[in-house]
Design an enzyme around this catalytic site. Structure first.
Site, PDB file in Angstrom:
ATOM      1  CE  LYS A 167       9.049   5.483  -5.616  1.00  0.00           C
ATOM      2  NZ  LYS A 167      10.188   5.031  -6.413  1.00  0.00           N
TER       3      LYS A 167
ATOM      4  N   GLY B 266      -1.957  -0.919 -14.518  1.00  0.00           N
ATOM      5  CA  GLY B 266      -1.036  -1.490 -13.534  1.00  0.00           C
ATOM      6  C   GLY B 266      -1.679  -2.220 -12.383  1.00  0.00           C
TER       7      GLY B 266
ATOM      8  N   GLY C  24       1.357  -1.013 -18.982  1.00  0.00           N
ATOM      9  CA  GLY C  24       2.180   0.109 -19.459  1.00  0.00           C
ATOM     10  C   GLY C  24       1.499   0.871 -20.577  1.00  0.00           C
TER      11      GLY C  24
HETATM   12  P1  AMP Z   1       1.770   1.795  -8.658  1.00  0.00           P
HETATM   13  O1  AMP Z   1       2.534   0.742  -9.402  1.00  0.00           O
HETATM   14  O2  AMP Z   1       2.396   3.154  -8.680  1.00  0.00           O
HETATM   15  O3  AMP Z   1       0.314   1.796  -9.014  1.00  0.00           O
HETATM   16  O4  AMP Z   1       1.883   1.405  -7.112  1.00  0.00           O
HETATM   17  C1  AMP Z   1       1.296   0.250  -6.610  1.00  0.00           C
HETATM   18  C2  AMP Z   1       1.974  -0.104  -5.337  1.00  0.00           C
HETATM   19  O5  AMP Z   1       1.758   0.922  -4.385  1.00  0.00           O
HETATM   20  C3  AMP Z   1       1.421  -1.355  -4.743  1.00  0.00           C
HETATM   21  O6  AMP Z   1       2.407  -2.357  -4.798  1.00  0.00           O
HETATM   22  C4  AMP Z   1       1.080  -0.974  -3.302  1.00  0.00           C
HETATM   23  O7  AMP Z   1       1.534  -1.919  -2.365  1.00  0.00           O
HETATM   24  C5  AMP Z   1       1.823   0.326  -3.120  1.00  0.00           C
HETATM   25  N1  AMP Z   1       1.205   1.158  -2.102  1.00  0.00           N
HETATM   26  C6  AMP Z   1      -0.077   1.500  -1.989  1.00  0.00           C
HETATM   27  N2  AMP Z   1      -0.305   2.223  -0.883  1.00  0.00           N
HETATM   28  C7  AMP Z   1       0.876   2.341  -0.250  1.00  0.00           C
HETATM   29  C8  AMP Z   1       1.292   2.957   0.968  1.00  0.00           C
HETATM   30  N3  AMP Z   1       0.423   3.608   1.735  1.00  0.00           N
HETATM   31  N4  AMP Z   1       2.593   2.887   1.312  1.00  0.00           N
HETATM   32  C9  AMP Z   1       3.463   2.219   0.510  1.00  0.00           C
HETATM   33  N5  AMP Z   1       3.138   1.620  -0.650  1.00  0.00           N
HETATM   34  C10 AMP Z   1       1.852   1.673  -1.033  1.00  0.00           C
END
Ligand code: AMP
Length: 395
Positions: A197, A353, A376
């Site tokens: 996100k 992360g 974190g």
């Molecule tokens: P974060 O914790 O914000 O670094 O998000 C990591 C997560 O983003 C991982 O679990 C990935 O599976 C997910 N992610 C990466 N690319 C995508 C995508 N194109 N669509 C949905 N989720 C994603």
């Protein structure tokens, strides 16, 4: 910044906050001892000086005293790793802990029972911190994973050691590595930001924009940018309420002369699953019913030279859904580009992360300059925040 080398621990008792929050199996055996191994350099230095070591940590999230969260379970593993017998105090404060600490001889190691058996630990209770402080002569913080929490053992305790407190080797390395990337970096500086996100990465993006030359955007947050730019994203993940923000980021980057690299193609799938049908499509022309779950080959080809030419690289967040084999290719390939650049002299820091999990899963960890140990905590540092555990040592 005071580190271990500023002290001679001979004849002193060092009370060290470590992060021994390790995973245990159903027989209470340690299944991954990385965190214990990571504390070894700090412990070794103190013992070598002729000091003794009192280790304190939390384990899990107990509600009061719960046998399954006892640090007794990790005593033998810790002894094995350190190569010295580790004594155990069945309480972290009070008579039991005080007697065990008092009896400790130079060269000996004592592990205290789980700090979180007391609610006072997470509340940052001053009286509890003072009881812990009574046990040692010098306070060492080597727990990066909890440095963003103002708990009794991570922050509050430091006030009882006004001139006898320092960072352990692990925590010092975390601070140095981030400093190297954000404040004393060799140009060009590249930040790779992926993950799900925009909303969870926005503060990081804003904080690093002033310090970098290139930014690669990947992962799920790509699609908020692409939709904001007028692209067709099918069923890809998107935060509609962050589209304006995405455009602001692009404008800010332009004003600061930061080159943004968005994917040009993606692996689109008809379901969020390893069994899904997939096709490679342009990032801004994803058919309805399909979602982008990884970056495509043209994107990777374009990113190759961006990574190769960088001298400093920060990587936070995967480029795709790497947990599913079918969509891991982008993250693996990018990881290899970074490893290659590192081999050619770039400094690479992976932190904050899921990219750490990815790097470990794909065996890339030894090929990076530094892989952060605190998810974190690193994320908050990347956001430009001062962590309480770090501030307490510096004050
Ligand atoms: P974060 O914790 O914000 O670094 O998000 C990591 C997560 O983003 C991982 O679990 C990935 O599976 C997910 N992610 C990466 N690319 C995508 C995508 N194109 N669509 C949905 N989720 C994603």
């Amino acid at each position: 910044m005071k580190t271990l080398n500023d002290f001679n621990f001979s004849g002193k008792k060092a009370i060290i906050r470590v992060d021994f929050n390790v995973p245990l199996d159903e027989n209470f055996k340690v299944t991954d001892a990385t965190r214990i191994e990571a504390a070894q350099p700090t412990i070794d230095k103190i013992l070598k000086d002729g000091g003794s070591v009192i280790l304190m940590s939390h384990l899990g999230r107990p509600k009061g005293v719960e046998e399954k969260y006892s640090l007794q379970h990790i005593v033998s593993k810790t002894s094995e790793i350190l190569g010295v017998p580790v004594k155990f105090a069945a309480d972290c404060i009070g008579a039991i802990a005080e007697e065990a600490a008092a009896a400790l001889q130079p060269g000996e190691v004592l592990l205290l029972e789980n700090l979180r058996f007391y609610a006072e630990e997470e509340k940052g209770d001053v009286a509890f911190a003072e009881k812990l402080a009574k046990l040692g002569d010098i306070y060492v913080n080597d727990a990066f994973g909890t440095a963003h929490r103002a708990h009794a053992s991570t922050t509050i305790i430091a006030q009882f050691f006004p001139s006898a407190k320092c960072f352990g080797a692990l925590l010092a390395k975390e601070i140095e590595s981030l400093n190297k990337v954000l404040n004393h970096s060799e140009k060009p500086v590249l930040a790779v930001l992926g993950g799900s996100k925009v909303s969870s990465k926005i503060t990081v993006i804003e904080n690093v924009l002033d310090k970098i030359d290139h930014m690669i955007i990947g992962g799920g947050m790509t699609f908020t940018f692409i939709k904001a730019l007028g692209g067709k994203i099918g069923n890809s993940i998107c935060e509609d309420d962050k589209m304006e923000l995405a455009l602001e980021i692009l404008a800010k980057a332009k004003a600061k002369n930061v080159q943004i690299h968005l994917p040009v193609d993606v692996v689109a799938a008809d379901a969020f699953s390893n069994e899904a049908n997939t096709q490679i499509v342009e990032v801004n022309n994803i058919p309805d019913g399909w979602q982008g779950l990884d970056v495509g080959p043209k994107t990777l080809e374009a990113l190759k030279s961006v990574v190769k030419d960088s001298k400093t690289i920060l990587w936070n967040g995967p480029l795709g859904v790497f947990e599913l084999e079918k969509f891991a290719e982008g993250t693996i390939t990018l990881g290899n580009f970074i490893a290659e650049a590192t081999k050619n002299g770039a400094f690479s820091l992976v932190g904050g992360g899921d990219s750490v999990a990815a790097v470990k899963q794909f065996g890339l960890e030894p090929r990076m300059s530094y892989v952060s140990t605190g998810g974190g905590a690193m994320l908050e540092m990347l956001e430009g925040k001062t962590l309480p555990g770090i501030a307490a040592i510096l004050s």
